[in-house]
Design a protein around this motif. Structure first.
Motif, PDB file in Angstrom:
ATOM      1  N   VAL A  13       7.890  -9.954   8.565  1.00  0.00           N
ATOM      2  CA  VAL A  13       6.750  -9.415   9.295  1.00  0.00           C
ATOM      3  C   VAL A  13       5.480  -9.831   8.569  1.00  0.00           C
ATOM      4  CG1 VAL A  13       5.599  -7.325  10.115  1.00  0.00           C
ATOM      5  CG2 VAL A  13       8.100  -7.454  10.108  1.00  0.00           C
ATOM      6  N   ARG A  14       4.550 -10.408   9.323  1.00  0.00           N
ATOM      7  CA  ARG A  14       3.281 -10.821   8.746  1.00  0.00           C
ATOM      8  C   ARG A  14       2.167 -10.023   9.413  1.00  0.00           C
ATOM      9  NH1 ARG A  14       6.383 -12.456   5.714  1.00  0.00           N
ATOM     10  NH2 ARG A  14       6.837 -14.599   5.044  1.00  0.00           N
ATOM     11  N   SER A  15       1.374  -9.322   8.650  1.00  0.00           N
ATOM     12  CA  SER A  15       0.288  -8.530   9.213  1.00  0.00           C
ATOM     13  C   SER A  15      -0.782  -8.327   8.165  1.00  0.00           C
ATOM     14  CB  SER A  15       0.805  -7.173   9.698  1.00  0.00           C
ATOM     15  OG  SER A  15      -0.270  -6.344  10.109  1.00  0.00           O
ATOM     16  N   ARG A  16      -2.020  -8.240   8.627  1.00  0.00           N
ATOM     17  CA  ARG A  16      -3.120  -7.962   7.723  1.00  0.00           C
ATOM     18  C   ARG A  16      -3.207  -6.475   7.383  1.00  0.00           C
ATOM     19  NH1 ARG A  16      -8.042 -11.640  10.356  1.00  0.00           N
ATOM     20  NH2 ARG A  16      -7.032 -13.674  10.080  1.00  0.00           N
ATOM     21  N   LEU A  17      -2.501  -5.655   8.138  1.00  0.00           N
ATOM     22  CA  LEU A  17      -2.525  -4.221   7.885  1.00  0.00           C
ATOM     23  C   LEU A  17      -1.816  -3.879   6.580  1.00  0.00           C
ATOM     24  CD1 LEU A  17      -1.755  -2.713  11.401  1.00  0.00           C
ATOM     25  CD2 LEU A  17      -3.956  -2.755  10.233  1.00  0.00           C
ATOM     26  N   THR A  18      -2.391  -2.954   5.860  1.00  0.00           N
ATOM     27  CA  THR A  18      -1.759  -2.404   4.663  1.00  0.00           C
ATOM     28  C   THR A  18      -1.769  -0.882   4.791  1.00  0.00           C
ATOM     29  OG1 THR A  18      -3.845  -2.238   3.436  1.00  0.00           O
ATOM     30  CG2 THR A  18      -2.615  -4.324   3.273  1.00  0.00           C
ATOM     31  N   THR A  19      -0.955  -0.242   3.978  1.00  0.00           N
ATOM     32  CA  THR A  19      -0.941   1.218   4.018  1.00  0.00           C
ATOM     33  C   THR A  19      -2.321   1.780   3.712  1.00  0.00           C
ATOM     34  OG1 THR A  19       1.371   1.235   3.299  1.00  0.00           O
ATOM     35  CG2 THR A  19       0.123   3.275   3.042  1.00  0.00           C
ATOM     36  N   GLY A  20      -2.981   1.181   2.733  1.00  0.00           N
ATOM     37  CA  GLY A  20      -4.313   1.643   2.366  1.00  0.00           C
ATOM     38  C   GLY A  20      -5.317   1.513   3.492  1.00  0.00           C
ATOM     39  N   SER A  21      -5.272   0.394   4.222  1.00  0.00           N
ATOM     40  CA  SER A  21      -6.231   0.197   5.312  1.00  0.00           C
ATOM     41  C   SER A  21      -5.966   1.165   6.461  1.00  0.00           C
ATOM     42  CB  SER A  21      -6.176  -1.245   5.814  1.00  0.00           C
ATOM     43  OG  SER A  21      -4.915  -1.531   6.397  1.00  0.00           O
ATOM     44  N   TYR A  65       3.084   9.585 -13.296  1.00  0.00           N
ATOM     45  CA  TYR A  65       3.079   9.311 -14.739  1.00  0.00           C
ATOM     46  C   TYR A  65       4.340   9.884 -15.399  1.00  0.00           C
ATOM     47  CZ  TYR A  65       1.603   9.364 -19.630  1.00  0.00           C
ATOM     48  OH  TYR A  65       1.539   9.202 -20.992  1.00  0.00           O
ATOM     49  N   ILE A  66       4.668  11.133 -15.069  1.00  0.00           N
ATOM     50  CA  ILE A  66       5.840  11.768 -15.688  1.00  0.00           C
ATOM     51  C   ILE A  66       7.130  11.097 -15.248  1.00  0.00           C
ATOM     52  CG2 ILE A  66       7.178  13.914 -15.808  1.00  0.00           C
ATOM     53  CD1 ILE A  66       4.559  15.448 -15.597  1.00  0.00           C
ATOM     54  N   ALA A  67       7.201  10.722 -13.964  1.00  0.00           N
ATOM     55  CA  ALA A  67       8.418  10.112 -13.430  1.00  0.00           C
ATOM     56  C   ALA A  67       8.535   8.628 -13.770  1.00  0.00           C
ATOM     57  CB  ALA A  67       8.477  10.290 -11.911  1.00  0.00           C
ATOM     58  N   GLY A  68       7.493   8.059 -14.380  1.00  0.00           N
ATOM     59  CA  GLY A  68       7.527   6.654 -14.737  1.00  0.00           C
ATOM     60  C   GLY A  68       7.436   5.722 -13.542  1.00  0.00           C
ATOM     61  N   ARG A  69       6.787   6.205 -12.471  1.00  0.00           N
ATOM     62  CA  ARG A  69       6.657   5.395 -11.262  1.00  0.00           C
ATOM     63  C   ARG A  69       5.316   4.673 -11.244  1.00  0.00           C
ATOM     64  NH1 ARG A  69       8.793   9.335  -6.371  1.00  0.00           N
ATOM     65  NH2 ARG A  69      10.951   9.589  -7.106  1.00  0.00           N
ATOM     66  N   GLU A  70       5.243   3.640 -10.431  1.00  0.00           N
ATOM     67  CA  GLU A  70       3.988   2.926 -10.255  1.00  0.00           C
ATOM     68  C   GLU A  70       2.973   3.854  -9.616  1.00  0.00           C
ATOM     69  OE1 GLU A  70       2.212  -0.990  -7.876  1.00  0.00           O
ATOM     70  OE2 GLU A  70       4.349  -0.476  -7.790  1.00  0.00           O
ATOM     71  N   ASN A  71       1.740   3.782 -10.068  1.00  0.00           N
ATOM     72  CA  ASN A  71       0.690   4.625  -9.505  1.00  0.00           C
ATOM     73  C   ASN A  71       0.524   4.343  -8.018  1.00  0.00           C
ATOM     74  OD1 ASN A  71      -2.217   5.299  -8.748  1.00  0.00           O
ATOM     75  ND2 ASN A  71      -2.046   6.253 -10.758  1.00  0.00           N
ATOM     76  N   THR A  72       0.597   5.406  -7.197  1.00  0.00           N
ATOM     77  CA  THR A  72       0.545   5.245  -5.743  1.00  0.00           C
ATOM     78  C   THR A  72      -0.758   5.744  -5.129  1.00  0.00           C
ATOM     79  OG1 THR A  72       1.687   7.374  -5.530  1.00  0.00           O
ATOM     80  CG2 THR A  72       3.043   5.377  -5.475  1.00  0.00           C
ATOM     81  N   LEU A  73      -1.749   6.045  -5.948  1.00  0.00           N
ATOM     82  CA  LEU A  73      -3.004   6.578  -5.416  1.00  0.00           C
ATOM     83  C   LEU A  73      -3.737   5.566  -4.544  1.00  0.00           C
ATOM     84  CD1 LEU A  73      -4.447   8.484  -8.516  1.00  0.00           C
ATOM     85  CD2 LEU A  73      -3.046   9.375  -6.651  1.00  0.00           C
ATOM     86  N   LYS A  74      -3.511   4.280  -4.807  1.00  0.00           N
ATOM     87  CA  LYS A  74      -4.267   3.259  -4.094  1.00  0.00           C
ATOM     88  C   LYS A  74      -3.935   3.182  -2.613  1.00  0.00           C
ATOM     89  CE  LYS A  74      -1.014  -0.406  -5.516  1.00  0.00           C
ATOM     90  NZ  LYS A  74      -0.211   0.468  -6.399  1.00  0.00           N
ATOM     91  N   ASP A  75      -2.804   3.760  -2.175  1.00  0.00           N
ATOM     92  CA  ASP A  75      -2.492   3.677  -0.749  1.00  0.00           C
ATOM     93  C   ASP A  75      -3.308   4.660   0.085  1.00  0.00           C
ATOM     94  OD1 ASP A  75      -1.259   6.228  -0.884  1.00  0.00           O
ATOM     95  OD2 ASP A  75       0.710   5.365  -1.256  1.00  0.00           O
ATOM     96  N   GLY A  76      -4.017   5.585  -0.557  1.00  0.00           N
ATOM     97  CA  GLY A  76      -4.934   6.471   0.164  1.00  0.00           C
ATOM     98  C   GLY A  76      -4.284   7.634   0.878  1.00  0.00           C
ATOM     99  N   SER A  77      -2.953   7.702   0.899  1.00  0.00           N
ATOM    100  CA  SER A  77      -2.284   8.763   1.647  1.00  0.00           C
ATOM    101  C   SER A  77      -2.545  10.137   1.044  1.00  0.00           C
ATOM    102  CB  SER A  77      -0.781   8.503   1.711  1.00  0.00           C
ATOM    103  OG  SER A  77      -0.211   8.490   0.404  1.00  0.00           O
TER     104      SER A  77
END
Length: 518
Positions: A13-21, A65-77
């Protein structure tokens, strides 16, 4: 090696849409309603919104941070969740309410289930339902700057006329995001931008309007139907809550069924339920049915014969999971049974309530042989139009007033039914008996649902007897105890909120008596 291409299997799938947008588009479309809420409720709304967003953001950051996951704040949800939750709250709530709601929404509903894309219900609505269950008295208190009035939905439930224009603008009591016109405009913009499809909003609003028209008791009255559409968060749910791509069906047919389910459930709760605004529960319940809707509405590719699954013993299994069918059957049977019981007992309950009121009247005016109404006093109550009485008695309402007569037809006293919405766990309704010279004969509760062992102690004689035999214009709550003046009321230990609500209701009754009898 760093320049090697990544190879994956189809489909691609190719799309310019991102979760953040996508999340940014939704946030921007909520700005009209947000700005209208800030304009109407001022600084209080700003503080609630900021507390909700900041708490949601910090909760997700700390969890990642505690769970050792990638920071997900950038998706804006997370910002969207905090904003939606805040718009569903009154501006008058203390700041620990949006804090607790946002913490629950992000930590429990979202993060504990794997983060964005794995939550089984809309996080913002999950947080709101948590607050409605845990802090119902606070979350449904719409006082602003010390002044409060019944919400339009509460007024309609009491048979009082409302202004649809004011509801559309959002110039009424309610939550921060109560400007229906702003929400509708934002929803249409979001649809035009391709952020949502038309199936869910249209199915939700049309099915809800149809249910209200059929079962609302006023037929296809356009003003009545529009008033219901403009109140209670149905428009926000239709455009911004139910359309959450994570918790809504993937097919057009499924989205139509899902929207109809939300609309019908909202109508059932609105018309037959005890709470005027239960759209949040309707959406959350529908969220949990989405997997079943997807199962039965996913289209089969042309020419493909889907093989029936076999169980461990070689028997053909039904495509819909058996536990889902059992849960659906139990829910359906329970719903029909509860609806039938309500229908059969409605008249009996009303008769019992009337009997309880009569007993309460007799208790606080024992010298009366009969009770009747005074036309002038009844007209004065009707002029109040269900609004909060005065500005000095908190969220107090005057419900009714009767005149007590002796066997010879002489007036021996008056009984006023008053309600305070300032109770710790909800409304407190009581009858106040007043003699012809303005002396309080006594008080009796007809609705008291406070905390056992604390607020419920207001129904003890040790508290109620403080009002009896006192002739005063206003009672004063003494939180320190040891009152010496007749008009001072010692608070119930550990229940100053409940005690204060009772005093406010009694003072409102005394003021109404002075204005219309003396």
């Amino acid at each position: 090696m760093s320049k090697l291409y990544n190879v994956s299997t189809s489909p691609h799938v190719r799309s310019r849409l991102t979760t953040g947008s996508v999340m940014l588009d939704v946030i921007l479309c909520l700005m009209p309603a947000t700005l209208m809420g800030i304009w109407h409720f001022r600084l209080q709304a700003v503080l609630v919104i900021l507390m909700s967003i900041v708490t949601a953001t910090l909760t997700e950051f700390v969890f990642d941070y505690i769970a050792g996951r990638e920071n997900t704040l950038k998706d804006g949800s997370v910002v969207l969740t905090g904003l939606l939750l805040a718009l569903c709250l009154p501006a008058s709530v203390p700041l620990y309410i949006p804090f607790a709601g946002a913490l629950f929404a992000i930590l429990v509903v979202k993060c504990f289930f794997g983060g964005l894309g794995h939550n089984f219900m809309n996080p913002a609505l999950g947080g709101r339902c948590f607050l409605l269950i845990s802090f119902s008295g606070i979350v449904t208190n719409y006082a602003v700057d010390g002044y409060s009035s019944a919400t339009p939905l509460a007024q309609m439930a009491e048979g009082t006329a409302v202004s649809v224009t004011q509801m559309l603008i959002g110039n009424t009591s309610g939550v921060i995001g109560n400007s229906v016109a702003a929400l509708f405009i934002g929803g249409l913009i979001l649809w035009a931008m391709g952020g949502i499809t038309f199936e869910i909003p249209v199915a939700t609003l049309v099915s809800f309007a149809a249910f209200v028209a059929i079962f609302g008791g006023q037929g296809f009255n356009p003003v009545f139907i529009l008033a219901h559409l403009a109140g209670g968060g149905i428009v926000m749910a239709a455009f911004f809550m139910a359309t959450d791509p994570v918790t809504s069906p993937v097919t057009s047919t499924g989205q139509l069924l899902y929207g109809i389910m939300i609309g019908v459930l909202s109508g059932v709760f609105r018309i037959f339920g005890s709470s005027a605004d239960s759209v949040s529960y309707a959406v959350v319940i529908s969220n949990m049915v989405v997997p079943l809707i997807d199962e039965i509405t996913v289209p089969v590719p042309y020419g493909l014969r889907k093989q029936k699954e076999e169980s461990a013993d070689g028997k053909k299994s039904f495509p819909i999971p058996k536990p889902a069918l059992i849960l659906f059957a139990i829910t359906l049977i329970a719903g029909v049974a509860l609806g039938g019981v309500y229908g059969m007992t409605k008249d009996t309950i009303e008769a019992q309530n009337l009997a309880a009121s009569a007993a309460s009247y007799q208790e606080v005016c024992p010298n009366a042989e009969s009770f009747g109404y005074d036309d002038a006093i009844t007209a004065a109550i009707e002029e109040l139009d269900g609004e909060v009485y005065g500005e000095d008695f908190g969220k107090a309402y005057i419900n009714d007033m009767v005149v007590g007569y002796d066997a010879s037809g002489n007036i021996v006293g008056y009984v006023i039914s008053a309600t305070s919405g300032d109770g710790y766990d909800g409304d407190i309704t009581l009858s106040i008996g007043i003699s012809t010279d303005g002396t309080v004969i006594g008080i009796s509760f007809t609705e008291l649902n406070e905390t056992a062992g604390m607020g419920m102690l207001c129904d003890e004689d040790s508290f109620k007897s403080q009002f009896a035999g006192v002739n005063t214009d206003k009672f004063i709550l003494n939180k320190s105890g040891g009152s010496t003046a007749d008009n001072e009321i010692d608070t119930v230990s550990g229940a100053s909120t409940s005690s204060g609500a009772v005093v406010n209701a009694v003072n409102a009754a005394l003021d109404f008596y002075a204005a219309n009898v003396q």
